[in-house]
Design a protein around this motif. Structure first.
Motif, mmCIF file in Angstrom:
data_model
loop_
_atom_site.group_PDB
_atom_site.id
_atom_site.type_symbol
_atom_site.label_atom_id
_atom_site.label_comp_id
_atom_site.label_asym_id
_atom_site.label_seq_id
_atom_site.Cartn_x
_atom_site.Cartn_y
_atom_site.Cartn_z
ATOM 1 N N TYR A 94 0.831 -1.218 0.000
ATOM 2 C CA TYR A 94 0.000 0.000 0.000
ATOM 3 C C TYR A 94 0.861 1.263 0.000
ATOM 4 O O TYR A 94 0.646 2.193 -0.786
ATOM 5 C CB TYR A 94 -0.934 0.020 1.217
ATOM 6 C CG TYR A 94 -1.808 -1.228 1.351
ATOM 7 C CD1 TYR A 94 -2.642 -1.603 0.285
ATOM 8 C CD2 TYR A 94 -1.791 -1.999 2.510
ATOM 9 C CE1 TYR A 94 -3.438 -2.742 0.394
ATOM 10 C CE2 TYR A 94 -2.597 -3.138 2.629
ATOM 11 C CZ TYR A 94 -3.406 -3.501 1.566
ATOM 12 O OH TYR A 94 -4.187 -4.615 1.657
ATOM 13 N N ASP A 95 1.836 1.268 0.939
ATOM 14 C CA ASP A 95 2.695 2.453 1.023
ATOM 15 C C ASP A 95 3.484 2.641 -0.270
ATOM 16 O O ASP A 95 3.679 3.767 -0.745
ATOM 17 C CB ASP A 95 3.680 2.318 2.199
ATOM 18 C CG ASP A 95 2.930 2.447 3.534
ATOM 19 O OD1 ASP A 95 1.754 2.939 3.476
ATOM 20 O OD2 ASP A 95 3.474 2.050 4.571
ATOM 21 N N SER A 103 -7.874 2.070 -3.055
ATOM 22 C CA SER A 103 -7.855 3.420 -2.494
ATOM 23 C C SER A 103 -6.449 4.008 -2.508
ATOM 24 O O SER A 103 -6.280 5.219 -2.492
ATOM 25 C CB SER A 103 -8.454 3.424 -1.081
ATOM 26 O OG SER A 103 -7.517 2.883 -0.173
ATOM 27 N N GLU A 104 -5.423 3.165 -2.564
ATOM 28 C CA GLU A 104 -4.057 3.694 -2.642
ATOM 29 C C GLU A 104 -3.638 3.929 -4.083
ATOM 30 O O GLU A 104 -2.497 4.285 -4.375
ATOM 31 C CB GLU A 104 -3.049 2.761 -1.966
ATOM 32 C CG GLU A 104 -3.266 2.539 -0.478
ATOM 33 C CD GLU A 104 -3.187 3.805 0.390
ATOM 34 O OE1 GLU A 104 -2.912 4.904 -0.159
ATOM 35 O OE2 GLU A 104 -3.406 3.705 1.612
ATOM 36 N N CYS A 144 2.583 1.657 -3.258
ATOM 37 C CA CYS A 144 1.674 2.140 -4.307
ATOM 38 C C CYS A 144 1.430 3.640 -4.157
ATOM 39 O O CYS A 144 1.483 4.398 -5.124
ATOM 40 C CB CYS A 144 0.348 1.377 -4.215
ATOM 41 S SG CYS A 144 -0.773 1.811 -5.561
ATOM 42 N N LYS A 145 1.196 4.052 -2.921
ATOM 43 C CA LYS A 145 0.973 5.473 -2.647
ATOM 44 C C LYS A 145 2.185 6.287 -3.085
ATOM 45 O O LYS A 145 2.045 7.357 -3.716
ATOM 46 C CB LYS A 145 0.761 5.630 -1.139
ATOM 47 C CG LYS A 145 0.045 6.889 -0.742
ATOM 48 C CD LYS A 145 -0.333 6.784 0.732
ATOM 49 C CE LYS A 145 -0.687 8.145 1.302
ATOM 50 N NZ LYS A 145 -0.858 8.018 2.770
ATOM 51 N N ARG A 151 -8.488 -1.510 -0.083
ATOM 52 C CA ARG A 151 -7.379 -0.651 0.320
ATOM 53 C C ARG A 151 -6.439 -0.434 -0.869
ATOM 54 O O ARG A 151 -5.996 0.693 -1.126
ATOM 55 C CB ARG A 151 -6.629 -1.334 1.481
ATOM 56 C CG ARG A 151 -5.400 -0.604 1.936
ATOM 57 C CD ARG A 151 -5.532 -0.011 3.329
ATOM 58 N NE ARG A 151 -4.409 0.885 3.557
ATOM 59 C CZ ARG A 151 -3.347 0.584 4.300
ATOM 60 N NH1 ARG A 151 -3.309 -0.582 4.947
ATOM 61 N NH2 ARG A 151 -2.363 1.441 4.434
ATOM 62 N N ARG A 166 2.381 6.587 -6.823
ATOM 63 C CA ARG A 166 1.428 7.581 -7.337
ATOM 64 C C ARG A 166 1.886 9.017 -7.108
ATOM 65 O O ARG A 166 1.513 9.922 -7.846
ATOM 66 C CB ARG A 166 0.063 7.375 -6.680
ATOM 67 C CG ARG A 166 -0.656 6.142 -7.174
ATOM 68 C CD ARG A 166 -1.055 6.279 -8.646
ATOM 69 N NE ARG A 166 -1.666 5.049 -9.149
ATOM 70 C CZ ARG A 166 -1.194 4.371 -10.192
ATOM 71 N NH1 ARG A 166 -0.125 4.809 -10.836
ATOM 72 N NH2 ARG A 166 -1.779 3.289 -10.601
#
Ligand code: C2E
Ligand code: CA
Ligand code: CA
Length: 693
Positions: free
Chosen positions: A76-77, A110-111, A79-80, A107, A83
């Motif tokens: 997640y981190d 959303s990331e 991917c964030k 999740r 982006r």
């Protein structure tokens, strides 16, 4: 590192699709790499989120496969972070999540994940998922580029769209349109009234009607219109194509054509206007006149400035241009909004009047225009006086088309010019033969000097105190074998126009000096006056030439008299003053001719070193019956006396005039009452006889 198999190695590596696999599990990384490489992709691996981010910068992948569960930085981190990298918000990121882990999937999205793949991985499906994700990404990219291109194209073309939902009365503006008119991009929606409010009120209703009339069922499928958009800082000209789509929405393509419109207007303006004076030009005049004569009467007045080339020669063309501008604005002002005035050529203006006017009304109109033009113009801090000639032609009697009428007015102007300055004449078709004669005259004049056809006549001038002839005025005539004795009025203007005046002028003073010297040698002591033409007067060599001729003749200077007209002196008073001073220094006698008809500037009269003023025949002629003329004559004599100038009255025809002038204190008289101008031998005899009594 990239795994590659030879049999799939494409020729151009750059064009190949690059995939980055980020997973902490080495077995999964290797398997993914192997399968994807076999499918023809170039694969790079990273064992952590951090390593993956580094790799993105260097490797620039087209797609990322990203494991969710990793130590330190999880998927997640990562991917964030991906982006948030510049340029990478379009990069497809497929996340590897646990099967049925709905939360993880949510999740991931959303990331910023593009899609997800569940673990354990269904290998045959994987390659397909990757391929679809890449294809979707490619399409997104293309669309993006296309949108960008379209938007850029619209900006360049100054084009945008609006969409009008008539039923809901909602009008949506495209960002390009809003940007075009400098409006904020939000709100981008309003009503048709908001749109109409930007249109000038005189065309508002028409525009609304046209937009409302769009209907695919009728022949009004598309309406095209042009209107203004008024913004606080600028007014735009826009072209609009409006049509209705299947959803019953009116779609408008709007293009800003302000610049095109202005350029067109500018071109049109230049096409129809004279840039120096901003007046309409010959083209506009001719077109307008052509339209006018089709259905109504018209008056065409042609005006030009007398001796305009002299102004140009004397002051230079920049000042000449100024005179033209002044003249243009004066004529324009005097028109008081009626009719049309155009600059036709150099110093030639034409006026078109369409109102029904009789001869009297036209005459007083032309006279008033000429009077406005006569007012002094300030050029180089000097007052320049211009004189004009005008010719008038009337439609339909003098012509039924523009060209004929303009020519007729022009010919009438030539006729008026031959008479004198500041005149006008109506076109007279019966005089046409005279005009073909003009060419004949020109030809004959070219040879006149060689053929010795010019003669000087001498008209006596009497000293009223002693009743003796003390001077004569030399007046030229043209003795032509067929035409007989031609008076100067018929040929001097032509001689000036043809620039023959310098040669003819040289002949005149030479001849006059010879005659004066002959009389002097006979002890008759007769002062001989010659008339100088404007062209001669401004010629720089004149003083030297006359000086030499005078010296060579042996005549004492005071017996040589030069007449210049008031208007010649006032055309450029400072220069005239300078020339006159030089003549005076040589001892010649100087006279101002035609006094009272032009612009008698007393200030200059005072400064001009002249000996005589010659009161124009116009005042003497009616002096006995017209009290005003009589008082003018009286005033001129009084002013001249106070300035220590002598007065010669011209054109004295009657004994009563002679007597009256004598009582008024006039110094000398000249006129038919004494004698007409006579050829030299007769003049000699006349003088001897008269002075002997
Ligand atoms: P201007 O200098 O005003 O000459 C006077 C004119 O009035 C002369 O006409 C003369 O014949 C005429 N005149 C004299 N007394 C009477 C009179 O009692 N009654 C009437 N009705 N007329 C009278 P002209 O000779 O036809 O000359 C006309 C004009 O032509 C002159 O006007 C002058 O401007 C010009 N001109 C004549 N000779 C020459 C010349 O040698 N050189 C130049 N540059 N111009 C000349
Ligand atoms: Ca004269
Ligand atoms: Ca005169």
């Amino acid at each position: 590192m990239a795994l590659n198999t030879d049999n799939t190695a494409p020729e151009n590596l750059d064009s190949l699709t690059k995939i980055l696999v980020i997973d902490d599990e080495i077995s999964i990384r290797l398997t993914l790499s192997k399968i994807l490489t076999k499918a023809g992709y170039i694969v790079e691996q990273a064992e952590s989120g951090k390593a993956g981010l580094n790799c993105i910068a260097k490797f620039d992948p087209d797609l990322v496969l990203l494991d969710v569960v990793m130590p330190e930085m999880d998927g997640y981190d990562t991917c964030k972070a991906i982006r948030s990298l510049p340029k990478n918000n379009q990069l497809p990121v497929l996340m590897l999540t646990g099967l049925d882990d709905v939360n993880a999937i949510d999740r991931a999205f959303s990331e910023g994940a593009t899609d997800f793949i569940t673990k354990p991985i269904n290998w045959p499906l994987l390659v397909r998922r990757v391929r679809y994700a890449l294809r979707a990404s490619e399409m997104t990219k293309k669309l993006h580029t296309a949108n960008l291109r379209q938007s850029q194209a619209q900006t360049i073309a100054k084009l945008g769209f609006w969409e009008w939902n008539k039923e809901a009365n909602l009008l949506t503006w495209s960002p390009e349109l809003l940007a075009l008119f400098g409006l904020p991009l939000t709100p981008n929606q309003g009503t048709i009234e908001d749109y109409l409010a930007l249109i000038p009120d005189y065309e508002r209703q028409d525009i609304f009607n046209m937009l409302s009339s769009v209907n695919p069922q009728t022949n009004k499928q598309t309406v095209s219109l042009q209107h203004q958009i008024v913004m606080p800082n600028q007014t735009y000209m826009v072209r609009v194509y409006a049509s209705k789509n299947e959803d019953n929405l009116v779609l408008g393509v709007m293009q800003d054509i302000t610049e095109i419109h202005e350029a067109e207007a500018q071109l049109e303006y230049q096409h129809y206007h004279d840039l120096l004076t901003t007046l309409p030009n010959r083209r506009m005049f001719t077109e307008q006149l052509t339209k006018t004569v089709k259905n109504s009467a018209a008056t065409v007045i042609s005006i030009d400035i007398d001796r305009f080339h002299l102004i140009n020669d004397t002051f230079g063309s920049v000042e000449g241009d100024k005179i033209l501008q002044i003249a243009a604005s004066r004529i324009n002002g005097a028109m008081e909004g009626q009719g049309l005035v155009a600059r036709m050529a150099s110093d030639e203006f034409c006026i078109l009047l369409t109102a029904e006017m009789d001869y009297g009304a036209i005459s007083s109109f032309v006279r008033s225009i000429q009077q406005t033009l006569n007012k002094p113009c300030q050029i180089k801090e000097q007052d320049i006086h211009i004189e004009t000639s005008a010719g008038i032609a009337l439609a339909p009697q003098d012509g039924q088309d523009a060209e004929t009428l303009i020519n007729a007015a022009k010919r009438a102007r030539f006729t008026s010019k031959a008479l004198s300055s500041n005149r006008f004449a109506f076109y007279d078709s019966s005089k046409e033969t005279d005009h073909s004669q003009r060419f004949y005259l020109e030809n004959e004049l070219r040879n006149a000097l060689k053929l010795d056809q010019f003669v000087l006549f001498y008209q006596p001038q009497i000293d009223l105190k002693t009743d003796k002839i003390i001077g004569v005025e030399a007046l030229i005539r043209w003795q032509h074998p067929d035409m007989g004795l031609v008076p100067p009025i018929k040929f001097i203007p032509l001689v000036e126009e043809m620039e023959l005046i310098h040669d003819v002028g040289d002949w005149i003073y030479q001849e006059a000096l010879n005659q004066a010297k002959a009389w002097f040698d006979e002890s008759m002591n007769i002062r001989v006056g010659i008339n100088l033409s404007a062209k001669q007067f401004i010629k720089p060599e004149l003083v030297a030439n006359l000086h030499r001729a005078l010296r060579e003749s042996g005549l004492p200077a005071e017996y040589f008299d030069l007449e210049i007209t008031e208007s010649m002196a006032m055309q450029n008073p400072e220069a005239a003053l300078n020339t006159l001073n030089q003549f005076k220094e040589l001892g010649m006698t100087l006279a101002i001719d035609d006094f009272g008809t032009g612009y008698s500037s007393l200030e200059y009269l005072q400064r001009f070193p002249v000996d005589f003023v010659k009161i124009d025949r116009a005042f003497i002629k009616d002096m006995l019956t017209n009290k005003a003329d009589q008082s003018i004559v009286k005033a001129i004599i009084a002013i001249a006396n106070s300035l220590d100038l002598k007065v010669i009255a011209e054109g004295v025809e009657q004994a009563e005039e002679y007597a009256l002038l004598q009582t008024m204190g006039c110094d000398e008289v000249q006129g038919y009452y004494i004698s007409k101008p006579l050829p030299a031998p007769e003049a000699s005899a006349f003088i001897k006889h008269y002075n002997a009594k």
